[in-house]
Every structure is written in structure tokens, then in C-alpha cells.
Design a protein around this motif. Structure first.
Motif, PDB file in Angstrom:
ATOM      1  N   ALA A  97       0.825  -1.208   0.000  1.00 18.75           N
ATOM      2  CA  ALA A  97       0.000   0.000   0.000  1.00 18.75           C
ATOM      3  C   ALA A  97       0.862   1.261   0.000  1.00 18.75           C
ATOM      4  O   ALA A  97       0.546   2.247  -0.690  1.00 18.75           O
ATOM      5  CB  ALA A  97      -0.928  -0.006   1.213  1.00 18.75           C
ATOM      6  N   ARG A 100       2.353   1.828  -3.365  1.00 20.30           N
ATOM      7  CA  ARG A 100       1.324   2.265  -4.322  1.00 20.30           C
ATOM      8  C   ARG A 100       0.757   3.629  -3.942  1.00 20.30           C
ATOM      9  O   ARG A 100      -0.255   4.070  -4.497  1.00 20.30           O
ATOM     10  CB  ARG A 100       0.214   1.232  -4.416  1.00 20.30           C
ATOM     11  N   PHE A 102      -0.811   4.756  -1.307  1.00 22.03           N
ATOM     12  CA  PHE A 102      -2.094   4.883  -0.618  1.00 22.03           C
ATOM     13  C   PHE A 102      -1.898   5.731   0.625  1.00 22.03           C
ATOM     14  O   PHE A 102      -0.923   5.558   1.360  1.00 22.03           O
ATOM     15  CB  PHE A 102      -2.658   3.505  -0.251  1.00 22.03           C
ATOM     16  N   PRO A 108      -5.282  -0.963   4.734  1.00 22.12           N
ATOM     17  CA  PRO A 108      -5.199  -2.248   4.021  1.00 22.12           C
ATOM     18  C   PRO A 108      -4.384  -3.294   4.776  1.00 22.12           C
ATOM     19  O   PRO A 108      -4.619  -4.492   4.618  1.00 22.12           O
ATOM     20  CB  PRO A 108      -4.546  -1.887   2.679  1.00 22.12           C
ATOM     21  N   THR A 162      -4.708  -6.762  -0.364  1.00 19.15           N
ATOM     22  CA  THR A 162      -4.286  -5.365  -0.545  1.00 19.15           C
ATOM     23  C   THR A 162      -4.597  -4.874  -1.947  1.00 19.15           C
ATOM     24  O   THR A 162      -5.142  -3.770  -2.123  1.00 19.15           O
ATOM     25  CB  THR A 162      -2.774  -5.223  -0.266  1.00 19.15           C
ATOM     26  N   ASP A 163      -4.281  -5.675  -2.966  1.00 18.28           N
ATOM     27  CA  ASP A 163      -4.585  -5.253  -4.340  1.00 18.28           C
ATOM     28  C   ASP A 163      -6.090  -5.098  -4.546  1.00 18.28           C
ATOM     29  O   ASP A 163      -6.543  -4.158  -5.212  1.00 18.28           O
ATOM     30  CB  ASP A 163      -4.023  -6.267  -5.333  1.00 18.28           C
ATOM     31  N   LEU A 166      -7.221  -1.863  -2.702  1.00 17.66           N
ATOM     32  CA  LEU A 166      -6.824  -0.640  -3.404  1.00 17.66           C
ATOM     33  C   LEU A 166      -7.639  -0.441  -4.675  1.00 17.66           C
ATOM     34  O   LEU A 166      -7.966   0.688  -5.054  1.00 17.66           O
ATOM     35  CB  LEU A 166      -5.327  -0.686  -3.737  1.00 17.66           C
ATOM     36  N   LYS A 170     -10.611   2.744  -5.253  1.00 13.27           N
ATOM     37  CA  LYS A 170     -10.586   3.733  -6.331  1.00 13.27           C
ATOM     38  C   LYS A 170     -11.976   3.983  -6.918  1.00 13.27           C
ATOM     39  O   LYS A 170     -12.168   4.918  -7.675  1.00 13.27           O
ATOM     40  CB  LYS A 170      -9.647   3.265  -7.444  1.00 13.27           C
ATOM     41  N   SER A 192     -13.001   4.390   3.392  1.00 15.71           N
ATOM     42  CA  SER A 192     -12.580   3.018   3.115  1.00 15.71           C
ATOM     43  C   SER A 192     -13.590   1.983   3.611  1.00 15.71           C
ATOM     44  O   SER A 192     -13.368   0.786   3.436  1.00 15.71           O
ATOM     45  CB  SER A 192     -11.223   2.758   3.784  1.00 15.71           C
ATOM     46  N   SER A 195     -14.911  -0.535   1.106  1.00 14.55           N
ATOM     47  CA  SER A 195     -13.793  -1.341   0.611  1.00 14.55           C
ATOM     48  C   SER A 195     -13.433  -2.426   1.625  1.00 14.55           C
ATOM     49  O   SER A 195     -13.199  -3.579   1.265  1.00 14.55           O
ATOM     50  CB  SER A 195     -12.568  -0.450   0.353  1.00 14.55           C
TER      51      SER A 195
END
Length: 566
Positions: A97, A100, A102, A108, A162-163, A166, A170, A192, A195
Motif C-alpha cells: 500500500a 502504491r 495509498f 489495508p 491489498t490489491d 486498493l 478507487k 474506506s 472497501s
């Protein structure tokens, strides 16, 4: 295909693999867990060697006293070795994360931890103390799934959760919008929310579906299809030799294997190490000969390629003064298995005569050590020992205090001297015949010209230079040399070393980033990741091999002055 084209392709593939987010996250996460594993290995030794009732201490203290003392070590093992998978699932998710970009990587990370626990079986078969029949118990978590036995489930869960998180995060219509007056952490948490709900729900459905469809838990399938085959591959002598040969070959080309081979090699060997430690603690025969420290104890004495044997050969027979001086300079770090100055300064790099023993000799060591262990001539490795522990001490610690393993290390080092010597003599003969002292100069033809006027050092005031290599060990020595020289000149220069995984966290503090030779192949990707925020330059290989802080500072002055002028 020309050699140059082949090398370029190898370098490109290596850079892409080493820059891949998931592999980088694995590497960085395993590095963080090392101190916990070292502590666990230490108390395996304390509990089952020093506090053994049959040991010398056992003659002085009662069994009750020894048992009470061992309970301290048992608690430490519960908080280190027994929760390795839990640590990894959080660390890997957080690292992915963060890389990337975040904003709140801890969210995450917690989602991945929740997903990992969702995959746990709802009932566990346990045998009561002094009982003989296992009974099904609910509301408990098996240490067999939170220790190294759950490492592969932790890795896969962290990556997928995690993927997925994320990706879902989005999706704008799943986000909750709040006013500016709400604290950022509260806003991030509510944004979040959906998610988190969807990811955890997805893993719960996966676990229930797998159980209903196969009658097995997810961890059982992962262990059968992924973990067991990989452990067998890496603890099997031929498979291990293939991977370690490739490791040494890449290093001889200047490509550090940590982000390429190690994410494949180390997790299953860590599982094997855990199984040996657990068996030793129970008083059973450890199941594996090849475990993670096996590589370092027998094939990395002095560093990759067992270059400590090369240094000993230099002290014994070298007739080239520059080699003798290099040997004296790098012996101290070499004793702690830091050998980048040897690889890039002797050099081993692109040196066919030295590359041959560098690649092949450690494999001979592995074969000898494997069969010596199999025949019972030495003990199996039962305690985790970090790669930086000096040879001989590492053999004693890793074997649970068996001096036969130390004798084996001495014998292997002596064999290494015999193997390296003819190649060293042949190499020095080519130097003498060509009337040159070293081939290192060819590595520095494009380096910046050192500052000619000491007054130019004023550009160093209040600047920060960050050095980086795979783990920040060899470059930390160089950073200390550079810092001392700057202090002697009266300038307040901040110089420190970090492992390459922390570059994206630290680069905003830097006016200049210097790369150790072993990670130069990642220069382009690092510049891209930090958006060219500051110069990223390779340390002069000759200065690095000599640990020449003064010359490295003078190079840095030129780079910083050029940046100021532009």
C-alpha cells in the motif's frame, strides 16, 4: 546474440523483477522480521542447550528451576517465531500500500490481517495435556498457522487482499464524502468503509466456498499445492544448487539477487527452518538438512561466493600490492559477511578468472555440507542465525552448540583457499604481464572529477546525502567514512545509509542519493520512483572498494555544485 546484448537483457529483466512492487514488498518485509527470528533462535539455544537438564547447568539447578527459566524463553518464542505469519501479512500489505502511494497504508494492512484470520478454520483438533485423543475445539487459532507454517497463506492473503482493497477503494461511488472539518484519519476510515466490508466479505465467501466444495480449508490447499512443493524444491539439493548458482552468477554481473532470487528461495527455506526449530524444541529429529541459514553457514562465509577464502588466499600468496592493501582494508567487514567491496573492488565483477571459483566453489561447499550432515558427521541446523554473524560462531550457534559444524566450516574455508589460489595466481599473472596494478580503474572512467579546491566543500553545509544498498550494511561503513571527513573539514553534512526498500520513504530528505555498486542496475527505476527529486548516482566503485570517504565526498561536491549551478 552478442554478450553485450545478452547482459543488457539480463540487466533489464533483473531491474524489472527487482522493481516489481510485490517482490520488493516481500524483500522489505522479511528484512524487518529478521530481528524477531534472531531472538527466537537465541532462545532456542538458551532453552534447549544451556537449560537442558542434561547440560552442565542441569547439574547445578533443579528441574523445577530449569522449567521456570525455560518458560521465559517459551513466551519469547510465542511472541516471535510463533507469530511470523501474522507479522508478515501486516508488513507485506503495509509495504504494498505504501509503494502504491495509498494515503493510509495501515488500513489495508489491517484488512489483510482480518482476511488472514477469516481464512482460519473455525474448529481445530487439539490433544489435551496428558491426553491421547484429539478433540475438536472452537474459538482458538492454531500456532501452526500463525508461525512459518502459515507464511505462504500470509503472503498470498496480503497480496490479494491489498490489491483488491486498493482497486475497490478507487471506485468513487463506494466512497463516503465528508466535510473538511472532519479529521483526516476519520475521513479516510469512512471512505474506506465499503472497501473493507467488500474485501473481508470476499475472503469469507472464499473460505466458505472452498470448505463446502472440497471439504478442505484454504490453508490446506495452499500447503498442498504451493508450500509443500516449494519447500521440497528448495530443500532438495539439486533445486537448491540451481538457485544458489544463479544467485552467484547474477552477483558476479553486478546484479544483487535479493529482489530476484531471494523472494523465491527464502520463504520455503524459512518454513523449513521453522520446522527444524520446532522439532528440536520437542526433542525430535529435525526434518531438513537445507534450511535458510544453511546457505549462509556454508556458502556465504565472508559473503556471497565465500570470499573470505579469497581474502585468506590474498594474505597467503598475493604478490600485487594493491590486492594486499585491499585485503587489509576489507577484512573487517568481510568477517561479518559484508563483501561488496571485494566483489566490486578486487574485482570479482566481470572478471572471468575469479568468477569461476566465485560461482562454483560455494556449490562444492553445499554438496560437502549436505552429505556430511546426512551421514551424521555434523548436526543439522536448528537455530536461526542471521547472515551477518561471523563464520565459526555461526556454525556453533546454528547447530545448537555442535563444534563439529565449526570444524566443517574451517575445513571448507581451507578448501576455498586451495580452490581460489590458482585462479588468483593466474589473475595476478595477467596483471603483471600487462604492467597494471588493478582492473578497477576501468569501472570509473565516467565518474565525476573530484573537487580540486577544498573550498568547494562549502556546498556540503546543511546538505543530506543518502547511501543505499540492498540492506544498508556495506554503505553504512562508507557513510561513516564520508561523515568523518566532512566533520574534519568543519562542515555540517548529514550522511546516512538505508536499505533500498526505504528509498521512497526517505528520498524527500536527500539532496543526493548514492547507490552502492550492487544496486546500480536499479538506478533508472529509482529515479522514476522518486520523480527525479534529487540526483541518483552510483558510488565510484574504486572509492567504494577502498572505503575512501574523502574521495567519495569530493565526487559528491562536484555533483552538488553542478546541481546548484543549474
Amino acid at each position: 546474440m552478442s554478450n553485450t546484448t545478452l547482459l543488457t537483457r539480463i540487466t533489464d529483466v533483473s531491474q524489472k523483477m527487482a522493481s516489481e512492487v510485490h517482490l520488493r514488498s516481500l524483500r522489505d518485509s522479511f528484512i524487518i522480521t529478521v530481528p524477531f527470528l534472531v531472538l527466537a533462535g537465541l532462545f532456542i539455544m538458551v532453552n534447549y542447550v544451556f537449560l537442558d537438564p542434561n547440560s552442565m547447568i542441569g547439574k547445578w539447578f533443579s528441574s523445577e528451576a530449569l522449567l521456570a527459566a525455560r518458560s521465559i524463553g517459551d513466551r519469547i518464542l510465542n511472541g516471535t517465531m510463533s507469530i511470523l505469519a501474522l507479522m508478515l501479512v501486516v508488513l507485506i500489505a503495509w509495504s504494498i500500500a505504501s509503494k502504491r502511494k495509498f494515503a493510509a497504508p495501515m488500513i489495508p494492512a489491517m484488512v489483510s490481517l482480518a482476511a488472514f484470520l477469516v481464512l482460519m478454520p473455525q474448529q481445530v483438533l487439539l490433544t489435551p495435556v496428558n491426553g491421547t485423543t484429539a478433540v475438536a475445539v472452537s474459538g482458538v487459532i492454531s500456532l501452526g498457522l500463525t508461525n512459518a507454517g502459515g507464511v505462504f497463506m500470509a503472503i498470498l492473503t496480503a497480496i490479494v487482499a491489498t490489491d483488491l482493497f486498493l482497486w475497490v477503494a478507487k471506485t468513487r461511488w463506494l466512497q463516503i464524502r465528508m466535510g473538511d472539518e472532519v479529521p483526516p484519519m476519520v475521513t479516510q476510515s469512512f471512505q474506506s468503509m465499503f472497501s473493507i466490508i467488500l474485501v473481508v466479505l470476499a475472503f469469507a465467501l472464499l473460505a466458505a466456498g472452498v470448505k463446502a466444495g472440497t471439504g478442505k480449508e484454504v490453508h490446506e490447499i495452499i500447503q498442498a499445492l504451493i508450500q509443500a512443493p516449494l519447500v521440497h524444491l528448495t530443500t532438495n539439493l539439486p533445486g537448491f544448487l540451481v538457485l544458489t548458482t544463479l544467485t552467484n552468477f547474477l552477483f558476479s554481473l553486478g546484479i544483487h539477487p535479493s529482489g530476484i532470487i531471494n523472494p523465491i528461495l527464502e520463504p520455503p527455506l524459512l518454513v523449513a527452518m521453522q520446522e527444524n526449530m520446532a522439532a528440536f524444541a520437542r526433542g525430535d529429529i529435525p526434518p531438513h538438512i537445507i534450511v535458510l541459514p544453511f546457505r549462509d553457514l556454508y556458502g556465504h562465509m565472508g559473503g556471497t561466493g565465500t570470499t573470505l577464502a579469497l581474502l585468506l588466499a590474498i594474505f597467503l600468496r598475493s604478490k600485487v600490492s594493491s590486492h594486499q592493501k585491499l585485503g587489509r582494508t576489507v577484512l573487517a567487514p568481510g568477517l561479518f559477511n559484508i563483501n561488496e567491496p571485494v566483489i566490486f573492488g578486487f574485482p570479482v565483477l566481470y572478471n572471468p578468472l575469479i568468477m569461476i571459483p566465485f560461482i562454483i566453489y560455494p556449490q562444492i561447499n553445499f554438496v560437502i555440507a549436505y552429505f556430511a550432515t546426512q551421514l551424521g558427521m555434523v548436526s543439522k541446523i536448528v537455530a536461526f542465525v542471521p547472515w551477518s554473524v561471523p563464520p565459526l560462531l555461526s556454525g556453533w550457534l546454528g547447530s545448537g552448540g555442535d563444534f563439529r559444524n565449526v570444524i566443517l566450516q574451517v575445513a571448507l574455508l581451507a578448501l576455498g583457499v586451495v580452490i581460489y589460489l590458482p585462479f588468483l595466481m593466474a589473475y595476478e599473472k595477467t596483471i603483471v604481464e600487462a604492467k597494471v596494478k588493478t582492473l578497477v580503474d576501468s569501472l570509473s572512467t565516467e565518474q565525476a572529477t573530484p573537487a580540486e579546491d577544498a573550498r568547494e566543500l562549502s556546498v556540503l553545509s546543511n546538505k543530506t546525502i543518502i547511501l543505499t544498498c540492498n540492506e544498508g550494511m556495506s554503505t553504512s561503513i562508507m557513510a561513516n567514512k564520508m561523515r568523518k571527513y566532512a566533520e574534519e573539514c568543519g562542515y555540517a553534512l548529514n550522511v546516512y545509509a538505508i536499505n533500498i526498500g526505504r528509498i521512497e520513504e526517505e528520498y524527500q530528505n536527500a539532496d543526493l542519493i548514492l547507490l552502492g555498486p550492487q544496486v546500480v542496475y536499479m538506478q533508472e527505476s529509482i529515479m522514476k520512483n522518486i520523480d527525479n527529486a534529487c540526483p541518483v548516482v552510483a558510488i565510484n566503485a574504486e572509492y567504494f572498494s577502498k572505503l575512501d570517504g574523502k574521495s567519495a565526498i569530493e565526487d559528491a561536491v562536484v555533483i552538488l555544485n553542478n546541481r546548484t549551478q543549474h
